[in-house]
Motif scaffolding. Structure first.
Motif, PDB file in Angstrom:
ATOM      1  N   LEU A 162     -42.650  30.652  62.342  1.00  0.00           N
ATOM      2  CA  LEU A 162     -41.311  31.150  62.671  1.00  0.00           C
ATOM      3  C   LEU A 162     -40.239  30.477  61.827  1.00  0.00           C
ATOM      4  O   LEU A 162     -39.331  31.144  61.308  1.00  0.00           O
ATOM      5  N   THR A 163     -40.330  29.163  61.667  1.00  0.00           N
ATOM      6  CA  THR A 163     -39.346  28.465  60.834  1.00  0.00           C
ATOM      7  C   THR A 163     -39.461  28.891  59.376  1.00  0.00           C
ATOM      8  O   THR A 163     -38.463  28.991  58.661  1.00  0.00           O
ATOM      9  N   VAL A 170     -32.820  32.830  55.119  1.00  0.00           N
ATOM     10  CA  VAL A 170     -31.666  32.037  54.687  1.00  0.00           C
ATOM     11  C   VAL A 170     -31.654  31.903  53.171  1.00  0.00           C
ATOM     12  O   VAL A 170     -30.608  32.048  52.519  1.00  0.00           O
ATOM     13  N   LEU A 171     -32.811  31.637  52.592  1.00  0.00           N
ATOM     14  CA  LEU A 171     -32.900  31.496  51.133  1.00  0.00           C
ATOM     15  C   LEU A 171     -32.535  32.794  50.427  1.00  0.00           C
ATOM     16  O   LEU A 171     -31.843  32.779  49.395  1.00  0.00           O
ATOM     17  N   PHE A 172     -32.962  33.915  50.989  1.00  0.00           N
ATOM     18  CA  PHE A 172     -32.628  35.213  50.401  1.00  0.00           C
ATOM     19  C   PHE A 172     -31.119  35.439  50.395  1.00  0.00           C
ATOM     20  O   PHE A 172     -30.547  35.902  49.398  1.00  0.00           O
ATOM     21  N   LEU A 173     -30.461  35.097  51.493  1.00  0.00           N
ATOM     22  CA  LEU A 173     -29.008  35.261  51.568  1.00  0.00           C
ATOM     23  C   LEU A 173     -28.302  34.362  50.559  1.00  0.00           C
ATOM     24  O   LEU A 173     -27.351  34.796  49.888  1.00  0.00           O
ATOM     25  N   MET A 174     -28.757  33.129  50.443  1.00  0.00           N
ATOM     26  CA  MET A 174     -28.125  32.192  49.524  1.00  0.00           C
ATOM     27  C   MET A 174     -28.307  32.628  48.065  1.00  0.00           C
ATOM     28  O   MET A 174     -27.379  32.535  47.259  1.00  0.00           O
ATOM     29  N   PHE A 198     -27.255  23.719  55.268  1.00  0.00           N
ATOM     30  CA  PHE A 198     -27.465  22.825  56.413  1.00  0.00           C
ATOM     31  C   PHE A 198     -28.501  23.418  57.362  1.00  0.00           C
ATOM     32  O   PHE A 198     -29.410  22.714  57.837  1.00  0.00           O
ATOM     33  N   VAL A 199     -28.391  24.723  57.628  1.00  0.00           N
ATOM     34  CA  VAL A 199     -29.370  25.407  58.477  1.00  0.00           C
ATOM     35  C   VAL A 199     -30.747  25.381  57.822  1.00  0.00           C
ATOM     36  O   VAL A 199     -31.773  25.156  58.481  1.00  0.00           O
TER      37      VAL A 199
END
Length: 342
Positions: A162-163, A170-174, A198-199
């Motif tokens: 899950l993590t 998150v990496l895709f968005l960044m 941070f997330v």
């Protein structure tokens, strides 16, 4: 126009040296980790279950951990300003190298993206192999709970799975918000998505702590017993069966290699009783081929020291003593010990 090597070294030398060191660290870390999980005896059973997916997932994870630990330093503006304006970095060339911090940050980011793809692909294969290759003999090793369990459960119902999925999102968005087009058209999007680091690091700590691969050291004990008749084994058979079952349930079935030899018999005999099935499958007619056995042990223990313990007649003792003193091509050293009651 010819390039001046002196000028090139002055302007580019330090930068390329640092890049070479960074690249060498990544290659060394990847290869060392790959070999550990591919050949390491403590991961023997896990490798049998997962195959190449295990090696690639762990090797790529090592590269990811390295670059995730480095990627923030080039963007620490306070630290960079302090180093530029102090005498902590006396070399002018080294101070100029600090101007390339953004380039190094991007290089680490691209590396994280590439090896994240490798890591995710390897774990997708691992999830499938955990399900397909489930074995009740290795329950503690297997992430699946039963054979043919839906691999999607391993991805979305476990802490590492899950993590890992959340980190990919998150990496895709960044990454997408870091493209030149978005930075130029709407810098705020880039700024706020990049603060998701941070997330990302919180998820990374949970992911690493939940990703527990249990090593099982493959240390083997060879127990060779030679007797004239089948009755001679009976007094010790119960203890041997108990040891065999104990190590089997501890996921260490190869810890003890039991070989029983009948030196004088007219045919194949068995130890009476269903509970002795494990021993009957290890009964041999004749005498051990000691030279082949020593070669096998030497090959499996390259460069290590192996203890040899003999309790028996002088003829066998002399043979084992002689073999222990012989050289082998694997660098294995045999230490001979004798206990005789004859």
């Amino acid at each position: 126009m010819a390039v001046s090597w002196g000028s090139w070294l002055a302007n580019e030398g330090v930068k390329h040296l640092c890049l070479l060191i960074w690249l060498s660290l990544n290659v060394l870390l990847f290869w060392k980790t790959f070999l550990l999980y591919n050949q390491g005896p403590e991961y023997h059973y896990l490798h049998q279950m997962l195959g190449l997916g295990l090696c690639l997932s762990r090797a790529s994870a090592s590269v990811l951990n390295l670059n995730c630990s480095l990627i923030l330093f080039p963007m620490c503006r306070t630290l960079l300003a302090y180093l530029r304006g102090s005498q902590k970095v006396p070399s002018r060339r080294t101070r100029r190298l600090l101007d390339k911090s953004r380039t190094f940050h991007i290089t680490c980011g691209v590396t994280i993206c590439i090896f994240s793809g490798v890591h995710v692909a390897a774990h997708l294969v691992n999830a499938l192999n955990f399900s397909v290759n489930y074995s009740e003999d290795f329950v503690e090793l297997n992430a699946a709970r039963y054979r043919d369990e839906d691999p999607r459960k391993l991805l979305f119902m476990t802490v590492p799975g899950l993590t890992g999925v959340c980190m990919v999102v998150v990496l895709f968005l960044m990454i997408t918000a870091s493209t030149y087009a978005i930075r130029v058209s709407n810098y705020d999007i880039f700024w706020y998505t990049h603060n998701l680091f941070f997330v990302f690091y919180m998820l990374l700590m949970l992911h690493v702590s939940g990703d527990d691969w249990k090593p099982y050291k493959l240390r083997r004990l060879y127990f060779i017993w030679v007797c004239r008749d089948i009755q001679s084994f009976c007094w010790f058979a119960d203890l041997l069966c108990m040891l065999h079952n104990k190590f089997w349930h501890e996921n260490r079935p190869d810890y003890v290699n039991i070989q029983l030899y009948l030196s004088q018999t007219d045919g194949i005999q068995k130890i009476t009783g269903d509970k002795y099935h494990a021993l009957n499958s290890r009964l041999y007619i004749g005498r051990p081929r000691w030279k082949l056995l020593f070669d096998e042990i030497a090959k499996c223990n390259r460069g290590k020291t192996v203890g040899v313990f003999c309790c028996g007649p002088n003829s066998i003792s002399k043979t084992l003593h002689k073999l222990s003193n012989q050289n082998n091509s694997y660098g294995t050293k045999f230490e001979y010990n004798k206990e005789s009651f004859s």
